[in-house]
Design a protein around this motif. Structure first.
Motif, PDB file in Angstrom:
ATOM      1  N   HIS A 184     -64.957 -11.176 -14.767  1.00 21.17           N
ATOM      2  CA  HIS A 184     -65.668 -11.781 -13.783  1.00 21.17           C
ATOM      3  C   HIS A 184     -66.945 -12.288 -14.158  1.00 21.17           C
ATOM      4  O   HIS A 184     -67.693 -13.252 -13.580  1.00 21.17           O
ATOM      5  CB  HIS A 184     -65.645 -10.963 -12.277  1.00 21.17           C
ATOM      6  CG  HIS A 184     -64.144 -10.836 -12.145  1.00 21.17           C
ATOM      7  ND1 HIS A 184     -63.321  -9.636 -12.238  1.00 21.17           N
ATOM      8  CD2 HIS A 184     -63.405 -11.525 -11.261  1.00 21.17           C
ATOM      9  CE1 HIS A 184     -62.264  -9.806 -11.768  1.00 21.17           C
ATOM     10  NE2 HIS A 184     -62.119 -10.875 -11.186  1.00 21.17           N
ATOM     11  N   LEU A 185     -67.875 -11.202 -14.556  1.00 23.53           N
ATOM     12  CA  LEU A 185     -69.374 -11.548 -14.797  1.00 23.53           C
ATOM     13  C   LEU A 185     -69.314 -12.526 -16.073  1.00 23.53           C
ATOM     14  O   LEU A 185     -70.237 -13.372 -15.954  1.00 23.53           O
ATOM     15  CB  LEU A 185     -69.868 -10.137 -15.465  1.00 23.53           C
ATOM     16  CG  LEU A 185     -71.064 -10.154 -16.104  1.00 23.53           C
ATOM     17  CD1 LEU A 185     -72.137 -10.983 -15.150  1.00 23.53           C
ATOM     18  CD2 LEU A 185     -71.511  -8.988 -16.806  1.00 23.53           C
ATOM     19  N   VAL A 186     -68.382 -12.570 -17.143  1.00 20.77           N
ATOM     20  CA  VAL A 186     -68.381 -13.667 -18.044  1.00 20.77           C
ATOM     21  C   VAL A 186     -68.210 -15.002 -17.546  1.00 20.77           C
ATOM     22  O   VAL A 186     -68.766 -16.115 -17.942  1.00 20.77           O
ATOM     23  CB  VAL A 186     -67.451 -13.209 -19.291  1.00 20.77           C
ATOM     24  CG1 VAL A 186     -67.520 -14.452 -20.047  1.00 20.77           C
ATOM     25  CG2 VAL A 186     -67.900 -12.036 -20.158  1.00 20.77           C
ATOM     26  N   ALA A 187     -67.265 -15.193 -16.454  1.00 21.29           N
ATOM     27  CA  ALA A 187     -66.650 -16.307 -15.860  1.00 21.29           C
ATOM     28  C   ALA A 187     -67.890 -16.888 -15.110  1.00 21.29           C
ATOM     29  O   ALA A 187     -68.268 -18.138 -15.058  1.00 21.29           O
ATOM     30  CB  ALA A 187     -65.641 -16.111 -15.066  1.00 21.29           C
ATOM     31  N   TRP A 188     -68.729 -15.994 -14.340  1.00 18.22           N
ATOM     32  CA  TRP A 188     -69.980 -16.394 -13.830  1.00 18.22           C
ATOM     33  C   TRP A 188     -71.164 -17.004 -14.537  1.00 18.22           C
ATOM     34  O   TRP A 188     -71.470 -17.968 -14.382  1.00 18.22           O
ATOM     35  CB  TRP A 188     -70.488 -15.180 -12.828  1.00 18.22           C
ATOM     36  CG  TRP A 188     -71.860 -15.342 -12.033  1.00 18.22           C
ATOM     37  CD1 TRP A 188     -72.016 -15.842 -10.856  1.00 18.22           C
ATOM     38  CD2 TRP A 188     -72.801 -14.665 -12.465  1.00 18.22           C
ATOM     39  NE1 TRP A 188     -73.285 -15.674 -10.645  1.00 18.22           N
ATOM     40  CE2 TRP A 188     -73.820 -15.058 -11.464  1.00 18.22           C
ATOM     41  CE3 TRP A 188     -73.166 -13.929 -13.859  1.00 18.22           C
ATOM     42  CZ2 TRP A 188     -75.300 -14.616 -11.683  1.00 18.22           C
ATOM     43  CZ3 TRP A 188     -74.754 -13.685 -13.896  1.00 18.22           C
ATOM     44  CH2 TRP A 188     -75.661 -13.927 -12.912  1.00 18.22           C
ATOM     45  N   ILE A 189     -71.185 -16.218 -15.709  1.00 20.58           N
ATOM     46  CA  ILE A 189     -72.306 -16.736 -16.830  1.00 20.58           C
ATOM     47  C   ILE A 189     -71.843 -18.174 -17.231  1.00 20.58           C
ATOM     48  O   ILE A 189     -72.540 -19.149 -17.139  1.00 20.58           O
ATOM     49  CB  ILE A 189     -72.304 -15.998 -17.742  1.00 20.58           C
ATOM     50  CG1 ILE A 189     -72.920 -14.417 -17.673  1.00 20.58           C
ATOM     51  CG2 ILE A 189     -73.205 -16.259 -19.152  1.00 20.58           C
ATOM     52  CD1 ILE A 189     -72.999 -13.360 -18.420  1.00 20.58           C
TER      53      ILE A 189
END
Length: 252
Positions: free
Chosen positions: A216-221
């Protein structure tokens, strides 16, 4: 007239830089080269006596501190696209995240960055050169940080900062598993201010920020990097920033 003095699209400098692009405001970028210690030059200390970026000049009035600048842009340009919610509770949620990044997340990442990048630069200077540079730094705490970076931060300090980074990553991942953006359904300054620190961690901290461990963090970035304003900011900054490559060595 707006002029933003910054190091470019990274860390605290990225916050108001991206906010300006997201709001579609015309401004003049003035990129300061930290390798040449331009932020400690007398001309810049007349703009910000603390010798720190970013600094915003709005018609001759100077606003400093990255998150404060972002909030100022919201107040000064209410007709531009909003990066702050209208609902008071949503504003409070946004500010919980901007306060957290300023007081916690930014600092642990910063220490590791100083160890990895500033330390080698400081150690490359002779004792005389280093003392001359430090003498021009107006903030005592920054002088101490330069000396610590030159000496190398103690292992126990680095270990503790890495613990805080892992905690920060876990907190971001959990929140982003619950909603698309940090403060809810709307993209806000909460996202911009945390992105300023988190962007690139999938490379610099690939062992703990990756598609398997933090999807989820990578997708947000990636979502923020794909926004038109972010794409324009990075593209224009690349062409507008001065050449920061080391000067070529003199011929033998």
């Amino acid at each position: 007239m707006l002029t933003l003095y910054s190091f470019g699209p990274a860390a605290n400098s990225l916050k108001p830089l991206l906010a300006l692009y997201e709001k579609g405001l015309a401004f003049t970028p003035r990129f300061i080269d930290p390798r040449r210690f331009e932020h400690h030059e007398d001309w810049f200390k007349r703009i910000n006596p603390r010798g720190q970026v970013p600094a915003l000049d709005h018609d001759g009035h100077i606003v400093t501190e990255s998150t404060v600048i972002c909030e100022y842009l919201e107040d000064a340009f209410p007709d531009a696209p909003r990066l702050r919610p209208a609902d008071p509770l949503a504003i409070a949620e946004m500010r919980v995240w901007t306060k957290w990044v300023d007081e916690y997340f930014c600092w642990c990442v910063s220490t590791i960055g100083w160890e990895r990048m500033i330390g080698p630069m400081a150690r490359a200077l002779s004792d005389e050169e280093f003392e001359e540079k430090v003498k021009r730094i107006p903030v005592v705490e920054q002088q101490v940080k330069w000396r610590n970076a030159r000496a190398g931060f103690p292992k126990e300090v680095l270990d503790e900062e890495m613990r805080k980074i892992r905690f920060s990553i876990d907190r971001l991942e959990k929140r982003l598993s619950e909603s698309e953006w940090l403060a809810g359904d709307q993209y806000t300054l909460a996202d911009i201010c945390n992105f300023a620190v988190a962007n690139g961690m999938q490379h610099g901290y690939a062992d703990i920020v990756n598609r398997e461990a933090t999807p989820h963090l990578v997708a947000w970035i990636e979502r923020i990097n794909a926004r038109p304003a972010a794409r324009e900011m990075f593209a224009r900054s690349q062409t507008e920033m001065p050449d920061r490559r080391p000067a070529p060595a003199p011929a033998a």
